[in-house]
Design a protein around this motif. Structure first.
Motif, mmCIF file in Angstrom:
data_model
loop_
_atom_site.group_PDB
_atom_site.id
_atom_site.type_symbol
_atom_site.label_atom_id
_atom_site.label_comp_id
_atom_site.label_asym_id
_atom_site.label_seq_id
_atom_site.Cartn_x
_atom_site.Cartn_y
_atom_site.Cartn_z
ATOM 1 N N GLU A 1 3.345 -0.273 1.189
ATOM 2 C CA GLU A 1 2.020 -0.240 1.810
ATOM 3 C C GLU A 1 1.188 0.926 1.291
ATOM 4 O OE1 GLU A 1 2.775 -0.127 5.946
ATOM 5 O OE2 GLU A 1 3.167 -2.291 6.135
ATOM 6 N N GLU A 2 1.832 2.039 1.005
ATOM 7 C CA GLU A 2 1.083 3.181 0.487
ATOM 8 C C GLU A 2 0.555 2.900 -0.912
ATOM 9 O OE1 GLU A 2 1.598 8.038 0.270
ATOM 10 O OE2 GLU A 2 3.114 6.787 1.229
ATOM 11 N N LEU A 3 1.376 2.255 -1.736
ATOM 12 C CA LEU A 3 0.905 1.876 -3.062
ATOM 13 C C LEU A 3 -0.177 0.803 -2.969
ATOM 14 C CD1 LEU A 3 1.452 2.587 -6.021
ATOM 15 C CD2 LEU A 3 3.075 0.698 -6.120
ATOM 16 N N GLN A 4 -0.058 -0.046 -1.964
ATOM 17 C CA GLN A 4 -1.082 -1.060 -1.749
ATOM 18 C C GLN A 4 -2.418 -0.426 -1.397
ATOM 19 O OE1 GLN A 4 -0.867 -4.438 -2.107
ATOM 20 N NE2 GLN A 4 -3.050 -4.580 -1.587
ATOM 21 N N ARG A 5 -2.397 0.663 -0.643
ATOM 22 C CA ARG A 5 -3.638 1.354 -0.281
ATOM 23 C C ARG A 5 -4.305 1.950 -1.514
ATOM 24 N NH1 ARG A 5 -0.703 2.739 4.489
ATOM 25 N NH2 ARG A 5 0.085 4.656 3.514
#
Length: 575
Positions: free
Chosen positions: A129-133
């Motif tokens: 999710e952090e990489l998605q952000r």
């Protein structure tokens, strides 16, 4: 006996003896990753290919290299939520971070075995999710068209530089937060990111990592990723932007020649290592780009990187070198890390005015001489035979070819051979350019062999016969004509192949002069040097004044006396 052996049974007998000796030979010493076949030649193991590209070989210094099935042109597809990983002599597929196989295995062979399912681990989900952000942040900046459309060129370049550096830093920071997740991948319609974390300080000597996004890839040595002055894990991020090239396009390439049309023909990619953002490398990295559209052979690929400047940034080719380019892919190497792309230029080749004049004058003379030669072969009864008929057809064909070239020379598209700037293995010139000259040169070599064999047979026949002066003279003249024809109509193609390097200009002049005067050569050798043709020309020249004399003598009667007291007999003697 084979039908190919019927004309030359002795040659086939010799070949059969050689083949028999080869079948009795012992197996050659095969290199590593290869095995012997039928005791006569070697072939590489599965997953390897010979350095020469041959499937079977006997050369003792041949080597078998690993085939990277995960890169073009093979590019194994592993299915959704999975990626291909190349290994020595083979490959395997593995699930992306945050996914795992239902069987619990860590790898599989193809997309049919793909059962990658999303894991329930909160840690993995949080990392993804952090990489998605990071991806969403970039997408929001890119989809806001107002700053890009309203800003000046310098402002657009400055925003693009900031954007590229921000995405690189965010991707590296996310990867280093979870070093246990060695590989992380995420992509959407505008950007794809793959990160790799190294924690073992490159235990394998010479190990090379390959990262792939959107059919683009980067190969980098493990030693270049690990930073000596940094304690702890290091990471590399490889990013591909699907639409950023529409904004920082070829208009930002200041090195382009004003006469060249340049356009961007790849996605923009970025490569960065961290935690400290180091751009210089002791050894170069290899970048492989998939073209946005097929590149014609007449266009030249240029490897460039995004150079940050006080004014914002621009594309530059410093430190970037072309390794190989074909219609679908371009391979570059770079001595530093940055954002990269491939530009394509259609180079306008400047014409040499002297060569243009030589071409037109030479072809004009050839057309005149070919016309005279064709009329001579057709009307001179003294020389008409099978050989003359062949020369007549040759003259007509060359006349039509020269006429077509002369009238359509300005209607052809200029094709420029692409010369690699730095290359360890590709062809030295564009394949199409080479084939245009190598085909006639290869045929020339075959004809040269037959010519020498025929000359040797004729020489032996003459030595065994009672020779007189006329036979020797005819044989010498025939040999001279055949040799001259071979040199003028055949060997001149070799000058086309030699148009490289410092002697290219000289070879171009020789090639143009000799080939444009082929018609003059045919008229000189087969007409003017023939005694029968010269005798025929003299008879034609004599017949004209005699016909005029006959006309004047018959205009007056036998007993008539013209004005001035001149009789017809006197008039005839006067003329």
């Amino acid at each position: 006996m084979s039908p190919f052996c019927f004309p030359v049974p002795g040659l086939c007998f010799l070949l059969s003896e050689v083949m028999a000796q080869m079948t009795k030979a012992t197996c050659p010493q095969c290199p590593q990753h290869a095995f012997c076949v039928n005791g006569t030649y070697c072939t590489c193991d599965s997953g390897y290919a010979s350095d020469s590209g041959k499937k079977f070989f006997t050369f003792p210094l041949e080597t078998c290299n690993d085939i990277d099935e995960c890169k073009p042109p093979i590019s194994v597809y592993c299915g959704l939520n999975a990626a291909c990983q190349n290994v020595e002599g083979s490959f395997h597929c593995h699930c992306n971070p945050g996914y795992k196989l239902l069987s619990g295995d860590t790898q599989f062979k193809n997309s049919n075995e793909n059962t990658c399912q999303k894991t329930t681990s909160s840690k993995t989900t949080r990392d993804t999710e952090e990489l998605q952000r990071v991806v969403e942040k970039f997408e929001s900046l890119l989809t806001n068209d107002t700053p890009w459309a309203m800003g000046e060129k310098r402002e657009v370049a400055s925003r693009a530089t900031t954007l590229l550096q921000t995405v690189e830093s965010s991707a590296l920071e996310t990867a280093l937060k979870s070093p246990e997740q060695k590989i992380q991948k995420i992509h959407n319609s505008t950007v794809a990111i793959e990160t790799l974390v190294v924690t073992d300080n490159c235990s394998e000597e010479g190990k090379v990592f390959s990262l792939n996004t959107y059919m683009n890839s980067v190969d980098i040595r493990c030693d270049d990723i690990v930073q000596e002055n940094v304690k702890g894990p290091t990471a590399i991020a490889f990013i591909s932007y699907s639409s950023l090239g529409n904004i920082i396009n070829a208009t930002f390439f200041e090195e382009a020649n004003g006469k060249d049309r340049v356009y961007l023909n790849s996605q923009v990619v970025s490569a960065a290592i961290g935690p400290e953002r180091n751009t210089s490398l002791p050894k170069s990295v290899i970048l492989t780009f998939q073209h946005v559209k097929m590149k014609p052979s007449s266009e030249k690929a240029i490897c460039v990187y995004w150079k940050s400047m006080n004014e914002g940034g621009q594309w530059s080719s410093d430190g970037c070198f072309l390794i190989q380019a074909n219609k679908s892919h371009t391979i570059c190497n770079s001595t530093h890390l940055s954002s990269f792309a491939v530009l394509v230029a259609l180079t306008n080749q400047e014409e040499d005015p002297v060569l243009v004049v030589i071409t037109y004058v030479g072809l004009g003379l050839s057309l005149l001489c070919l016309l005279l030669a064709a009329l001579t072969f057709l009307l001179c009864k003294a020389i008409q035979n099978t050989s003359t008929s062949l020369h007549l057809q040759l003259s007509i064909c060359l006349f039509l070819a020269h006429l077509l070239f002369l009238t359509a020379i300005d209607q052809t598209k200029i094709k420029v051979p692409t010369l690699p700037q730095r290359t360890p293995c590709p062809e030295p010139r564009d394949a199409q350019f080479v084939d245009e000259f190598n085909t006639p040169v290869g045929l020339l070599q075959i004809n040269l062999a037959f010519f020498l064999m025929t000359f040797w047979i004729v020489k032996n026949k003459l030595s065994s016969l009672n020779r007189d002066v006329s036979t020797l003279q005819n044989t010498r003249m025939l040999t001279f004509k055949a040799t001259a024809q071979l040199l003028i109509l055949g060997c001149t193609w070799c000058l086309g192949v030699l148009q490289v390097g410092p002697a290219a200009r000289v070879m171009a002049y020789l090639f143009t002069i000799i080939n444009s005067l082929q018609g003059v050569f045919i008229f000189l050798v087969y007409c003017l040097l023939s005694q029968q043709v010269r005798k025929w020309f003299r008879e034609i020249m004599k017949s004209k004044p005699e016909s005029e004399t006959y006309t004047l003598s018959t205009r007056f009667g036998a007993n008539s006396r013209p004005r001035g007291g001149v009789f017809p007999e006197q008039l005839k003697r006067k003329y």
